[in-house]
Write a protein that holds these residues in place. Structure first.
Motif, PDB file in Angstrom:
ATOM      1  N   LYS A 139       0.820  -1.216   0.000  1.00  0.00           N
ATOM      2  CA  LYS A 139       0.000   0.000   0.000  1.00  0.00           C
ATOM      3  C   LYS A 139       0.855   1.267   0.000  1.00  0.00           C
ATOM      4  O   LYS A 139       0.443   2.294  -0.525  1.00  0.00           O
ATOM      5  CB  LYS A 139      -0.927   0.019   1.221  1.00  0.00           C
ATOM      6  N   ARG A 140       2.040   1.144   0.594  1.00  0.00           N
ATOM      7  CA  ARG A 140       2.909   2.335   0.663  1.00  0.00           C
ATOM      8  C   ARG A 140       3.452   2.730  -0.708  1.00  0.00           C
ATOM      9  O   ARG A 140       3.915   3.846  -0.891  1.00  0.00           O
ATOM     10  CB  ARG A 140       4.094   2.071   1.599  1.00  0.00           C
ATOM     11  N   HIS A 141       3.379   1.802  -1.623  1.00  0.00           N
ATOM     12  CA  HIS A 141       3.903   2.094  -2.969  1.00  0.00           C
ATOM     13  C   HIS A 141       2.838   2.631  -3.916  1.00  0.00           C
ATOM     14  O   HIS A 141       3.124   2.898  -5.080  1.00  0.00           O
ATOM     15  CB  HIS A 141       4.540   0.831  -3.553  1.00  0.00           C
TER      16      HIS A 141
ATOM     17  N   VAL B   5       0.870   5.417  -5.349  1.00  0.00           N
ATOM     18  CA  VAL B   5       1.066   6.877  -5.363  1.00  0.00           C
ATOM     19  C   VAL B   5       0.107   7.524  -6.377  1.00  0.00           C
ATOM     20  O   VAL B   5      -0.223   6.924  -7.402  1.00  0.00           O
ATOM     21  CB  VAL B   5       2.523   7.244  -5.728  1.00  0.00           C
TER      22      VAL B   5
ATOM     23  N   PHE C  56       0.366  16.578  -6.203  1.00  0.00           N
ATOM     24  CA  PHE C  56       0.446  17.427  -5.011  1.00  0.00           C
ATOM     25  C   PHE C  56       0.975  18.835  -5.308  1.00  0.00           C
ATOM     26  O   PHE C  56       0.916  19.700  -4.446  1.00  0.00           O
ATOM     27  CB  PHE C  56       1.321  16.758  -3.938  1.00  0.00           C
TER      28      PHE C  56
ATOM     29  N   PHE D 101      -2.201  20.804  -5.380  1.00  0.00           N
ATOM     30  CA  PHE D 101      -3.248  20.445  -4.420  1.00  0.00           C
ATOM     31  C   PHE D 101      -3.625  21.637  -3.540  1.00  0.00           C
ATOM     32  O   PHE D 101      -4.806  21.986  -3.408  1.00  0.00           O
ATOM     33  CB  PHE D 101      -2.780  19.268  -3.551  1.00  0.00           C
TER      34      PHE D 101
ATOM     35  N   MET E 237       8.794   9.998  -2.299  1.00  0.00           N
ATOM     36  CA  MET E 237       7.772  10.346  -1.321  1.00  0.00           C
ATOM     37  C   MET E 237       7.399   9.114  -0.511  1.00  0.00           C
ATOM     38  O   MET E 237       7.113   8.059  -1.056  1.00  0.00           O
ATOM     39  CB  MET E 237       6.535  10.867  -2.050  1.00  0.00           C
TER      40      MET E 237
ATOM     41  N   MET F 239       4.659   7.811   1.963  1.00  0.00           N
ATOM     42  CA  MET F 239       3.366   8.123   2.568  1.00  0.00           C
ATOM     43  C   MET F 239       3.232   7.547   3.964  1.00  0.00           C
ATOM     44  O   MET F 239       2.279   7.834   4.664  1.00  0.00           O
ATOM     45  CB  MET F 239       2.250   7.575   1.696  1.00  0.00           C
TER      46      MET F 239
ATOM     47  N   GLN G 127      -0.652  17.608   3.313  1.00  0.00           N
ATOM     48  CA  GLN G 127      -1.485  17.131   2.202  1.00  0.00           C
ATOM     49  C   GLN G 127      -1.225  15.668   1.847  1.00  0.00           C
ATOM     50  O   GLN G 127      -2.167  14.908   1.595  1.00  0.00           O
ATOM     51  CB  GLN G 127      -1.295  18.021   0.972  1.00  0.00           C
ATOM     52  N   GLU G 128       0.039  15.271   1.865  1.00  0.00           N
ATOM     53  CA  GLU G 128       0.350  13.900   1.445  1.00  0.00           C
ATOM     54  C   GLU G 128      -0.164  12.874   2.446  1.00  0.00           C
ATOM     55  O   GLU G 128      -0.724  11.839   2.063  1.00  0.00           O
ATOM     56  CB  GLU G 128       1.855  13.749   1.232  1.00  0.00           C
TER      57      GLU G 128
ATOM     58  N   TYR H  60      -4.082  12.905   2.390  1.00  0.00           N
ATOM     59  CA  TYR H  60      -4.560  12.245   1.166  1.00  0.00           C
ATOM     60  C   TYR H  60      -4.353  10.731   1.263  1.00  0.00           C
ATOM     61  O   TYR H  60      -5.242   9.943   0.925  1.00  0.00           O
ATOM     62  CB  TYR H  60      -3.840  12.805  -0.070  1.00  0.00           C
TER      63      TYR H  60
ATOM     64  N   TYR I 202      -7.101   7.949   0.946  1.00  0.00           N
ATOM     65  CA  TYR I 202      -7.011   7.044  -0.211  1.00  0.00           C
ATOM     66  C   TYR I 202      -7.011   5.581   0.241  1.00  0.00           C
ATOM     67  O   TYR I 202      -7.719   4.744  -0.329  1.00  0.00           O
ATOM     68  CB  TYR I 202      -5.747   7.350  -1.034  1.00  0.00           C
ATOM     69  N   HIS I 203      -6.213   5.271   1.250  1.00  0.00           N
ATOM     70  CA  HIS I 203      -6.166   3.878   1.714  1.00  0.00           C
ATOM     71  C   HIS I 203      -7.504   3.447   2.307  1.00  0.00           C
ATOM     72  O   HIS I 203      -7.840   2.262   2.285  1.00  0.00           O
ATOM     73  CB  HIS I 203      -5.047   3.710   2.744  1.00  0.00           C
TER      74      HIS I 203
ATOM     75  N   ASP J 216       4.489   2.657  -7.438  1.00  0.00           N
ATOM     76  CA  ASP J 216       5.711   3.363  -7.849  1.00  0.00           C
ATOM     77  C   ASP J 216       6.787   2.356  -8.275  1.00  0.00           C
ATOM     78  O   ASP J 216       6.638   1.136  -8.103  1.00  0.00           O
ATOM     79  CB  ASP J 216       6.202   4.316  -6.749  1.00  0.00           C
TER      80      ASP J 216
ATOM     81  N   ASP K  36      -0.245  -0.255  10.295  1.00  0.00           N
ATOM     82  CA  ASP K  36       0.596  -1.115   9.447  1.00  0.00           C
ATOM     83  C   ASP K  36       1.009  -0.459   8.134  1.00  0.00           C
ATOM     84  O   ASP K  36       1.992  -0.871   7.528  1.00  0.00           O
ATOM     85  CB  ASP K  36      -0.138  -2.425   9.141  1.00  0.00           C
ATOM     86  N   VAL K  37       0.259   0.516   7.688  1.00  0.00           N
ATOM     87  CA  VAL K  37       0.635   1.174   6.427  1.00  0.00           C
ATOM     88  C   VAL K  37       1.349   2.498   6.722  1.00  0.00           C
ATOM     89  O   VAL K  37       2.402   2.778   6.159  1.00  0.00           O
ATOM     90  CB  VAL K  37      -0.605   1.408   5.534  1.00  0.00           C
TER      91      VAL K  37
END
Lengths: 171, 208
Positions: free
Chosen positions: A19-21, A23, A29, A32, B1, B3, B44-45, B48, B52-53, B116, B166-167
């Motif tokens: 999930k961290r990947h 984007v 952004f 934004f 980046m 997240m 913002q990141e 968001y 999103y998750h 990514d 966890d994320v």
């Protein structure tokens, strides 16, 4: 206990790392905050005009209609000309229509004879006598039909389409 | 980046960065939109990413994130400073997202972001896909889809705990503050949510 839990779920946590990947599109952004500030400004601008704010909530179609003409002078001119034509046409039509009405008013539809006899333009029931009944103390209505033509109020010639109605009051 | 970067909460006095933030908040409260623009850029990141998750939908997340910042600006005068600005902002975003998801109920439509470049080289993921997964043919895209679908099966509160912990790597304490509950509740929700997920994704997880 906690460490065991972590070990039990280590494989799941590895998978969740995926999930961290995830984007958003590149450059998302960069604009934004500009979008957020723009929406705040737009909201404040709406707040300065309570009429527009109310219109937005209660009749958004009206606001869209008004905004359709923004910065379109030709469209506004055309719309105004069309409205004028409709208005002028309406006035002209109503004038000619009233003349027709005056002419049609000269044809009598209903006449009343001198003796209280009503003449109608329809071949209707001929004679209706209304009399009060002393015995019953109420109204007694009798219908006596007569096919005798009566003369019209407006002409001396008998009208074959009118029938006499007699009002013979019991009292 | 990244997240998943957790928010750093201060243990002692305010740092220079926090002093700057306090000044930005003070100016934004007086209507200074440039100051608020800076605050938006700071968070913002993370905001968001959390939304999103939770939604697995980029368009929904984009709208909700913007609306969260707008609502935060409008409510800035009510911010007393009892918690950090970050926690306060997170609460607004999380509440807005949960309300949105409750209204949407089961009408979940995924609109997933791309992975990514680093995902293909993440050692954990490479191992998971090529060696230990029973379905070895499963690619990262398939895993991504299955993972998001499984997350959407969880209740909003369980999903939120998993995502924040966890994320995004937040601590139990931070999550408790954001969710306005005690740490025990966070732990039990996390355990239950992981169990659920493990059941949903058993085909894609290596046996330990």
């Amino acid at each position: 206990m906690s460490e065991n839990n972590e070990k039990d779920f280590s494989s799941l946590r590895q998978l969740l790392a995926l999930k961290r990947h995830e984007v958003p599109p590149p450059g998302y952004f960069e604009h934004f905050s500009t979008r957020v500030i723009g929406r705040i400004k737009a909201g404040e601008a709406r707040g300065e005009s309570p009429f527009v704010a109310r219109l937005t909530e209660e009749a958004p179609w009206m606001l869209r209609f008004m905004r359709f003409f923004e910065a379109k002078p030709a469209m506004v001119g055309g719309m105004a000309a069309a409205l004028l034509v409709v208005l002028a046409g309406g006035i002209w039509y109503s004038g000619s229509d009233s003349n027709d009405l005056v002419a049609s008013d000269q044809t009598p539809a209903v006449g009343m004879s001198n003796g209280g006899t009503m003449a109608t333009g329809q071949p209707a029931p001929q004679l209706m006598t209304v009399a009060s009944s002393g015995d019953s103390g109420g109204l007694a209505v009798t219908t006596n039909y007569s096919l005798q033509p009566v003369s019209s109020v407006f002409s001396s010639q008998p009208n074959p389409f009118t029938q006499p109605v007699s009002f013979n009051g019991g009292n | 980046m990244n997240m998943a970067e957790p928010a750093a909460l201060p243990e002692s006095g305010p740092s220079a960065a926090q002093l700057v933030e306090i000044d930005l908040i003070r100016r934004a409260r007086t209507g200074d939109l440039e100051a608020y623009d800076d605050l938006v850029k700071r968070y913002q990141e993370r905001i968001y990413a959390t939304i999103y998750h939770m939604t697995s939908n980029h368009e929904d997340a984009s709208d909700l994130a913007q609306e969260s910042f707008i609502k935060a600006y409008q409510a800035l005068k009510s911010f007393k400073g009892g918690s950090s600005f970050y926690t306060w902002l997170y609460r607004i975003a999380v509440n807005k997202t949960i309300n949105f998801l409750k209204q949407r109920k089961n009408r979940n439509h995924m609109s997933l972001n791309d992975l990514d470049f680093n995902a293909e080289h993440d050692p954990d993921l490479v191992a998971l896909v090529s060696e230990n997964t029973p379905r070895r043919a499963a690619g990262l895209s398939e895993l991504q889809e299955k993972l998001n679908a499984a997350l959407l099966k969880l209740s909003e509160h369980h999903r939120l705990v998993v995502i924040l912990h966890d994320v995004q790597g937040q601590s139990h304490e931070e999550i408790a503050k954001v969710m306005d509950c005690n740490i025990g509740t966070v732990r039990s929700r996390l355990f239950y949510a992981r169990q659920q997920l493990q059941g949903f994704l058993s085909d894609y997880l290596k046996s330990t």
